[in-house]
Design a protein around this motif. Sequence first.
Motif, PDB file in Angstrom:
ATOM      1  N   GLU A  99      24.179  -9.520 -83.026  1.00 36.36           N
ATOM      2  CA  GLU A  99      24.488  -8.880 -81.825  1.00 36.36           C
ATOM      3  C   GLU A  99      23.347  -8.210 -81.143  1.00 36.36           C
ATOM      4  OE1 GLU A  99      27.313  -5.223 -82.401  1.00 36.36           O
ATOM      5  OE2 GLU A  99      28.825  -6.489 -83.420  1.00 36.36           O
ATOM      6  N   ALA A 103      22.155  -9.127 -77.259  1.00 33.03           N
ATOM      7  CA  ALA A 103      22.201  -8.108 -76.575  1.00 33.03           C
ATOM      8  C   ALA A 103      20.826  -8.282 -75.741  1.00 33.03           C
ATOM      9  CB  ALA A 103      22.189  -6.600 -77.242  1.00 33.03           C
TER      10      ALA A 103
ATOM     11  N   ARG B   5      31.175  -7.637 -73.104  1.00 30.46           N
ATOM     12  CA  ARG B   5      30.020  -7.350 -73.745  1.00 30.46           C
ATOM     13  C   ARG B   5      29.987  -7.535 -75.425  1.00 30.46           C
ATOM     14  NH1 ARG B   5      26.068  -5.247 -70.316  1.00 30.46           N
ATOM     15  NH2 ARG B   5      27.151  -4.866 -68.460  1.00 30.46           N
ATOM     16  N   PRO B   6      28.887  -7.650 -76.040  1.00 29.09           N
ATOM     17  CA  PRO B   6      29.038  -7.945 -77.521  1.00 29.09           C
ATOM     18  C   PRO B   6      29.644  -6.862 -78.076  1.00 29.09           C
ATOM     19  CG  PRO B   6      26.727  -8.013 -76.578  1.00 29.09           C
ATOM     20  CD  PRO B   6      27.583  -7.459 -75.665  1.00 29.09           C
ATOM     21  N   GLN B   7      30.486  -7.126 -78.823  1.00 22.19           N
ATOM     22  CA  GLN B   7      31.401  -6.111 -79.640  1.00 22.19           C
ATOM     23  C   GLN B   7      31.151  -6.148 -81.093  1.00 22.19           C
ATOM     24  OE1 GLN B   7      34.028  -3.764 -78.524  1.00 22.19           O
ATOM     25  NE2 GLN B   7      32.860  -4.216 -76.522  1.00 22.19           N
ATOM     26  N   SER B   8      31.299  -5.037 -81.392  1.00 19.69           N
ATOM     27  CA  SER B   8      30.891  -5.016 -83.089  1.00 19.69           C
ATOM     28  C   SER B   8      32.110  -5.657 -83.763  1.00 19.69           C
ATOM     29  CB  SER B   8      31.266  -3.610 -83.357  1.00 19.69           C
ATOM     30  OG  SER B   8      30.202  -3.389 -84.611  1.00 19.69           O
ATOM     31  N   GLN B   9      31.991  -6.572 -84.805  1.00 18.00           N
ATOM     32  CA  GLN B   9      33.095  -7.346 -85.563  1.00 18.00           C
ATOM     33  C   GLN B   9      33.811  -6.720 -86.620  1.00 18.00           C
ATOM     34  OE1 GLN B   9      33.060 -10.722 -84.146  1.00 18.00           O
ATOM     35  NE2 GLN B   9      31.921  -9.645 -82.679  1.00 18.00           N
ATOM     36  N   SER B  10      33.038  -5.399 -86.810  1.00 14.67           N
ATOM     37  CA  SER B  10      33.679  -4.988 -88.261  1.00 14.67           C
ATOM     38  C   SER B  10      34.389  -3.647 -87.992  1.00 14.67           C
ATOM     39  CB  SER B  10      32.191  -4.585 -88.872  1.00 14.67           C
ATOM     40  OG  SER B  10      31.359  -4.061 -88.224  1.00 14.67           O
ATOM     41  N   ALA B 130      22.458  -3.159 -72.576  1.00 13.26           N
ATOM     42  CA  ALA B 130      23.172  -3.994 -73.892  1.00 13.26           C
ATOM     43  C   ALA B 130      22.515  -3.602 -75.060  1.00 13.26           C
ATOM     44  CB  ALA B 130      23.511  -5.412 -73.622  1.00 13.26           C
ATOM     45  N   SER B 131      21.178  -3.835 -75.051  1.00 13.80           N
ATOM     46  CA  SER B 131      20.546  -3.639 -76.373  1.00 13.80           C
ATOM     47  C   SER B 131      20.470  -2.332 -76.739  1.00 13.80           C
ATOM     48  CB  SER B 131      19.292  -4.483 -76.376  1.00 13.80           C
ATOM     49  OG  SER B 131      18.241  -3.819 -75.316  1.00 13.80           O
ATOM     50  N   GLN B 134      23.808  -1.546 -78.313  1.00 13.82           N
ATOM     51  CA  GLN B 134      24.190  -2.174 -79.571  1.00 13.82           C
ATOM     52  C   GLN B 134      23.489  -1.274 -80.578  1.00 13.82           C
ATOM     53  OE1 GLN B 134      21.941  -3.844 -81.522  1.00 13.82           O
ATOM     54  NE2 GLN B 134      23.611  -4.523 -82.917  1.00 13.82           N
ATOM     55  N   ALA B 138      24.808   0.813 -83.724  1.00 18.03           N
ATOM     56  CA  ALA B 138      24.672   0.523 -85.073  1.00 18.03           C
ATOM     57  C   ALA B 138      24.224   1.569 -85.657  1.00 18.03           C
ATOM     58  CB  ALA B 138      23.980  -0.889 -85.007  1.00 18.03           C
ATOM     59  N   PRO B 173      29.318  -1.881 -98.873  1.00 17.35           N
ATOM     60  CA  PRO B 173      28.050  -3.060 -98.932  1.00 17.35           C
ATOM     61  C   PRO B 173      27.003  -3.322 -97.844  1.00 17.35           C
ATOM     62  CG  PRO B 173      30.505  -4.006 -98.578  1.00 17.35           C
ATOM     63  CD  PRO B 173      30.507  -2.351 -98.840  1.00 17.35           C
ATOM     64  N   ARG B 174      27.583  -2.767 -96.583  1.00 16.75           N
ATOM     65  CA  ARG B 174      26.667  -3.132 -95.299  1.00 16.75           C
ATOM     66  C   ARG B 174      25.529  -1.993 -95.524  1.00 16.75           C
ATOM     67  NH1 ARG B 174      29.491  -1.799 -89.684  1.00 16.75           N
ATOM     68  NH2 ARG B 174      27.716  -2.181 -88.450  1.00 16.75           N
TER      69      ARG B 174
END
Lengths: 236, 547
Positions: A99, A103, B5-10, B130-131, B134, B138, B173-174
């Motif tokens: 991501e 981004a 927009r990039p979306q979180s996958q989790s 966006a960055s 993101q 996170a 685990p992440r």
Amino acid sequence: MTDDTTRPDRDPSPTPDFSMVMASAVHDMKNSLGMLLHSLDELREELSPSVTQSPRFNTLRYEAERVHSDLVQLLGLYRLDQSNLSAHIEEHYVPDYLEAQLARHVPLLDGRGIDYEIAAEAVSGFFDADLLTGVLNDTLNNAIRYTHKQIRISNREEDGYLVLQVADDGNGYPSSMLSATPDTAAPIDFTSGSTRLGLYFANAVAHLHREGGRSGFVHLYNGGPLGGGVFEIHLP
Amino acid sequence: MSSPRPQSQSGNQPIDFSKLRVLVVDDFDNFRLSMRQMLRGMGIGHIEACATGSAAIQSCTYDQFDIVLCDYNLGSGKNGQHVLEELRHRKLLRRTSLFIMVTAETSKEMVMGAREYQPDGYLTKPINQASLSQRLNALLQQRAVLLPINREIDLDNLPKAISLCTQMLPQQPRYRTWILKTLSDLYYQVGDYSHARKICEDVLQSRDLSWARLGLGRILIAEQRYGEAIQALQTLIERQPDLVEAYDQLARAQSLAGKSGTAQRTLEQATALSPNAILRQKQLATLASRNQDMDTACQAWRQTVHLGRHSIHDQPEHYLGLGRSLCDLSEDDTSDEGRARADEALRALALVRKRFPEADDVPDLSRLIEARVLQGQKRVEEADAIITPLIESGDRLSPGAELELARTLFARDRRDEAKKRLMALSQRCEGDAEIQSAIEALLDEPVGFRKRLQARRLTREGIQAFEKQDLEAAAETFAEALALVPAHPALNLNLVQVRLRQIDQGADRHALIQQCRQCLAQLDSLPEGHQQYRRFQSLKRKVEALS
């Protein structure tokens, strides 16, 4: 103690080591371009879509990004040459990492109206995030330049390797690039342009990732999920 | 804009941005403005911004922030690392808050000075909406998950933090690496080295990761298994020659194992790789002084003082160390170079009084070193103008200042006064082993460092000659050394020992016994606690039995 050990043939004359002068100049240029890119992204927010979606504006962004990532790679190769570059392998959560890579390119993706997708498996991987960013940045910038409408980044596990893939729906890589097996030991052919520098760097970075006798590699092919060029880096 | 927009996958939990308090630190107006816009675009509720490191610290003193976004390069004052160190050191920023370093560098190593404190994350310019969003998402997600652990660490409740880590490890685990590192470090902090080590060893079983190998080295040092620590760390450096912390730990292990020369060389490599870490320069200066390598010590103290300008780690002892090493180097050297060094020493000693006006014995210490510098430049009257009022005032000096005064009096050739004061200090600080050994060392070799070095070299040569059974050469060499440091106990006893051996082998005893008596007379007032006391007694009995 000085770092004589890394430079066996030290010039006895007092002129500074030229490669070091180059490296610091490159470093400086890279930072300037970073500021330039930042200003471009700010401008994009302020200007009307008719300007920001014009090919000329996007070319500006693309070319600046390209030079920036070339410089990043040059610095990486300089450090590799000075043999003080080693991979700092850490565990990273792959979806977050992918991501973050994408981004950074959102302004240009939006500017060119390209669809993008991250198909990430929720796994962690072991790699040097800084080095790999240098590789993916260049790859993504290229994909955005050469794709028609879409790009897709994904990860998977294959034969015990973590595979990161960037795919597009463009015309694919030229056959000269696919057939060449870039060797990190071979000199770069500067006549073929900077894509080769990117590939050379990608291979060098892949090779720095070693685990239990296996080392990483890069795989280029055409076709793939979107029918265009596919870049893959396999990490042990 | 058709694309998402990039979306979180989790399936992350949504974070309420409106409640967050963010501080932006950057020296460029433009950048602060655009950061503000981007943060507002994300819905952040409270945004403050400032241009300098000092202003950032000021803000954090009066206000609590959830996130500090700090540029590394802030112009002429404090840089981002200074800000981070000061905030964490003075506990102005909770562990549960995020400190994010913004940098134009792609390589973290250029930014990293001292890594005693590390930022929670990095953002590399150029940054877009966006960055930024993101990255913050996170990091905030991670903060939310790890909050219970960090809260206990903030409260110094380490056992609770350990049990939370253990509990969370299989569920998250992440964040596995973060939890493992933290867990190993917590075990280390509470002194449970075997558990701390087990974590690193287990990680290394499956993959050779440098954090685990570095941690292992650190734990082995704490367990006093220096040989193994040195080996583990050397392996690590071989594989990762640019990992500066590995050199730091290796130097610690070598120094503790008694190899201070090797330790110094290791630290020199580390400072060549990363010259901007103040604590590392200080470590090098201390080691080099102990090794009597005054040139290296002086250069490292110089760097330490220089790097201290904006750092929370700035300390009076750095200036005093620089003053002392320059004093040693300039002693009895009135050439241009000697004078320049003396001047530099005087500047450093004046500066320390200006920078630390409140520190207890800094005025006394710095003035006394100053007097010694002046004495070394044959500026005797100026030296006395410092010493005399200090003695006549009759004020009680700190133990450190007493030692410094004794050193200065020895240099001024007022030996009896110096000895008398040291005896008094020895009684005053009876239980203090550190002061006692400093007194002992000073009484043994009350001379400048050049003579001290020469005497030590001669001592080594004498011992070598003795080992080769060349007794006459050994005796001559020890006598030569004694001409430099006449009261040195070990040296006097060495000479006695050689002479006794010669008598054993049938040499003419009369003249030799005479010399032995002279040596022993030097040690008449050797205190019972001295390292050489038992040897002195035993050799004295042997000499008496002969006569």
